[in-house]
Design a protein around this motif. Structure first.
Motif, PDB file in Angstrom:
ATOM      1  N   UNK A  32      55.054 110.039  49.995  1.00 26.67           N
ATOM      2  CA  UNK A  32      55.892 110.286  48.823  1.00 26.67           C
ATOM      3  C   UNK A  32      56.952 111.308  49.211  1.00 26.67           C
ATOM      4  N   UNK A  33      58.193 111.082  48.784  1.00 27.42           N
ATOM      5  CA  UNK A  33      59.253 112.020  49.128  1.00 27.42           C
ATOM      6  C   UNK A  33      59.496 113.022  48.005  1.00 27.42           C
ATOM      7  N   UNK A  34      60.413 113.965  48.257  1.00 21.61           N
ATOM      8  CA  UNK A  34      60.690 115.028  47.286  1.00 21.61           C
ATOM      9  C   UNK A  34      61.170 114.491  45.947  1.00 21.61           C
ATOM     10  N   UNK A  35      62.023 113.452  45.974  1.00 16.92           N
ATOM     11  CA  UNK A  35      62.535 112.893  44.720  1.00 16.92           C
ATOM     12  C   UNK A  35      61.402 112.353  43.859  1.00 16.92           C
ATOM     13  N   UNK A  36      60.449 111.673  44.492  1.00 16.12           N
ATOM     14  CA  UNK A  36      59.315 111.136  43.747  1.00 16.12           C
ATOM     15  C   UNK A  36      58.466 112.266  43.182  1.00 16.12           C
ATOM     16  N   UNK A  37      58.256 113.315  43.976  1.00 15.78           N
ATOM     17  CA  UNK A  37      57.519 114.481  43.487  1.00 15.78           C
ATOM     18  C   UNK A  37      58.211 115.085  42.272  1.00 15.78           C
ATOM     19  N   UNK A  38      59.535 115.203  42.341  1.00 11.08           N
ATOM     20  CA  UNK A  38      60.300 115.806  41.247  1.00 11.08           C
ATOM     21  C   UNK A  38      60.219 114.953  39.986  1.00 11.08           C
ATOM     22  N   UNK A  39      60.292 113.634  40.129  1.00  9.83           N
ATOM     23  CA  UNK A  39      60.198 112.745  38.967  1.00  9.83           C
ATOM     24  C   UNK A  39      58.825 112.871  38.325  1.00  9.83           C
ATOM     25  N   UNK A  40      57.769 112.850  39.128  1.00  7.39           N
ATOM     26  CA  UNK A  40      56.421 112.980  38.574  1.00  7.39           C
ATOM     27  C   UNK A  40      56.222 114.327  37.899  1.00  7.39           C
ATOM     28  N   UNK A  41      56.695 115.398  38.520  1.00  6.29           N
ATOM     29  CA  UNK A  41      56.565 116.732  37.922  1.00  6.29           C
ATOM     30  C   UNK A  41      57.323 116.800  36.603  1.00  6.29           C
ATOM     31  N   UNK A  42      58.492 116.204  36.573  1.00  9.40           N
ATOM     32  CA  UNK A  42      59.306 116.212  35.360  1.00  9.40           C
ATOM     33  C   UNK A  42      58.629 115.422  34.245  1.00  9.40           C
ATOM     34  N   UNK A  43      58.051 114.285  34.573  1.00  7.88           N
ATOM     35  CA  UNK A  43      57.379 113.474  33.560  1.00  7.88           C
ATOM     36  C   UNK A  43      56.077 114.096  33.087  1.00  7.88           C
ATOM     37  N   UNK A  44      55.592 115.091  33.807  1.00  7.05           N
ATOM     38  CA  UNK A  44      54.410 115.829  33.375  1.00  7.05           C
ATOM     39  C   UNK A  44      54.756 116.818  32.263  1.00  7.05           C
ATOM     40  N   UNK A  45      56.043 117.056  32.068  1.00  6.49           N
ATOM     41  CA  UNK A  45      56.519 118.018  31.073  1.00  6.49           C
ATOM     42  C   UNK A  45      56.676 117.350  29.703  1.00  6.49           C
ATOM     43  N   UNK A  46      56.015 117.917  28.710  1.00 10.28           N
ATOM     44  CA  UNK A  46      56.034 117.374  27.342  1.00 10.28           C
ATOM     45  C   UNK A  46      57.449 117.266  26.769  1.00 10.28           C
ATOM     46  N   UNK A  47      58.273 118.287  26.985  1.00 14.12           N
ATOM     47  CA  UNK A  47      59.635 118.267  26.448  1.00 14.12           C
ATOM     48  C   UNK A  47      60.497 117.205  27.131  1.00 14.12           C
ATOM     49  N   UNK A  48      60.358 117.065  28.433  1.00 12.91           N
ATOM     50  CA  UNK A  48      61.137 116.054  29.153  1.00 12.91           C
ATOM     51  C   UNK A  48      60.781 114.651  28.658  1.00 12.91           C
ATOM     52  N   UNK A  49      59.486 114.404  28.468  1.00  9.78           N
ATOM     53  CA  UNK A  49      59.064 113.089  27.950  1.00  9.78           C
ATOM     54  C   UNK A  49      59.595 112.857  26.549  1.00  9.78           C
ATOM     55  N   UNK A  50      59.565 113.887  25.721  1.00  8.46           N
ATOM     56  CA  UNK A  50      60.061 113.768  24.354  1.00  8.46           C
ATOM     57  C   UNK A  50      61.560 113.475  24.340  1.00  8.46           C
ATOM     58  N   UNK A  51      62.306 114.170  25.182  1.00  5.09           N
ATOM     59  CA  UNK A  51      63.756 113.927  25.284  1.00  5.09           C
ATOM     60  C   UNK A  51      64.011 112.481  25.682  1.00  5.09           C
ATOM     61  N   UNK A  52      63.340 112.027  26.735  1.00  3.83           N
ATOM     62  CA  UNK A  52      63.543 110.640  27.192  1.00  3.83           C
ATOM     63  C   UNK A  52      63.191 109.639  26.097  1.00  3.83           C
ATOM     64  N   UNK A  53      62.096 109.873  25.402  1.00  2.00           N
ATOM     65  CA  UNK A  53      61.693 108.949  24.338  1.00  2.00           C
ATOM     66  C   UNK A  53      62.761 108.879  23.247  1.00  2.00           C
ATOM     67  N   UNK A  54      63.281 110.028  22.822  1.00  2.09           N
ATOM     68  CA  UNK A  54      64.301 110.030  21.770  1.00  2.09           C
ATOM     69  C   UNK A  54      65.616 109.421  22.250  1.00  2.09           C
ATOM     70  N   UNK A  55      65.953 109.622  23.515  1.00  2.00           N
ATOM     71  CA  UNK A  55      67.218 109.077  24.022  1.00  2.00           C
ATOM     72  C   UNK A  55      67.168 107.575  24.254  1.00  2.00           C
TER      73      UNK A  55
END
Length: 113
Positions: free
Chosen positions: A1-24
């Motif tokens: 797994x590369x850094x970009x994949x790590x960053x995406x997974x870490x970001x999706x672990x964040x409740x606010x980031x998921x909420x933003x994506x869902x609303x957008x």
């Protein structure tokens, strides 16, 4: 797994980031609208939006209000994130939405104004 994949997974672990994506995925929204919808502060919204933009999961659009002032609205550029496990490894695939060519032209033209 590369850094970009790590960053995406870490970001999706964040409740606010998921909420933003869902609303957008419903409609483009301003920071104020996101703060209300996601029940977060401006600072939290801006931090998450910056991280989401760095990973190309969100894009910003310049809008003009009736008074002639510019402001930003954000839209999700991701449709799906898939994690596949096989042969002792895993892989992350990000499926991004394809914008309409007319929308891309409008965005390009508005960016020049």
């Amino acid at each position: 797994m590369d850094e970009d994949e790590d960053a995406v997974l870490a970001l999706l672990d964040d409740e606010y980031a998921r909420s933003i994506l869902a609303h957008l995925t419903i409609e483009p929204m301003s920071v104020d609208e996101l703060c209300t919808a996601c029940e977060m502060s401006d600072a939290t919204a801006y931090r998450r939006l910056n991280r989401l933009q760095e990973e190309d999961l969100v894009a910003e659009q310049q809008e003009m209000d009736p008074d002639g002032h510019h402001y930003k609205r954000y839209t999700a550029t991701v449709e799906a994130v898939t994690v596949t496990f096989a042969d002792g490894a895993y892989e992350i695939a990000v499926t991004r939405s394809e914008s309409d060519p007319a929308d891309r032209f409008t965005e390009l033209f508005e960016g020049l104004s």
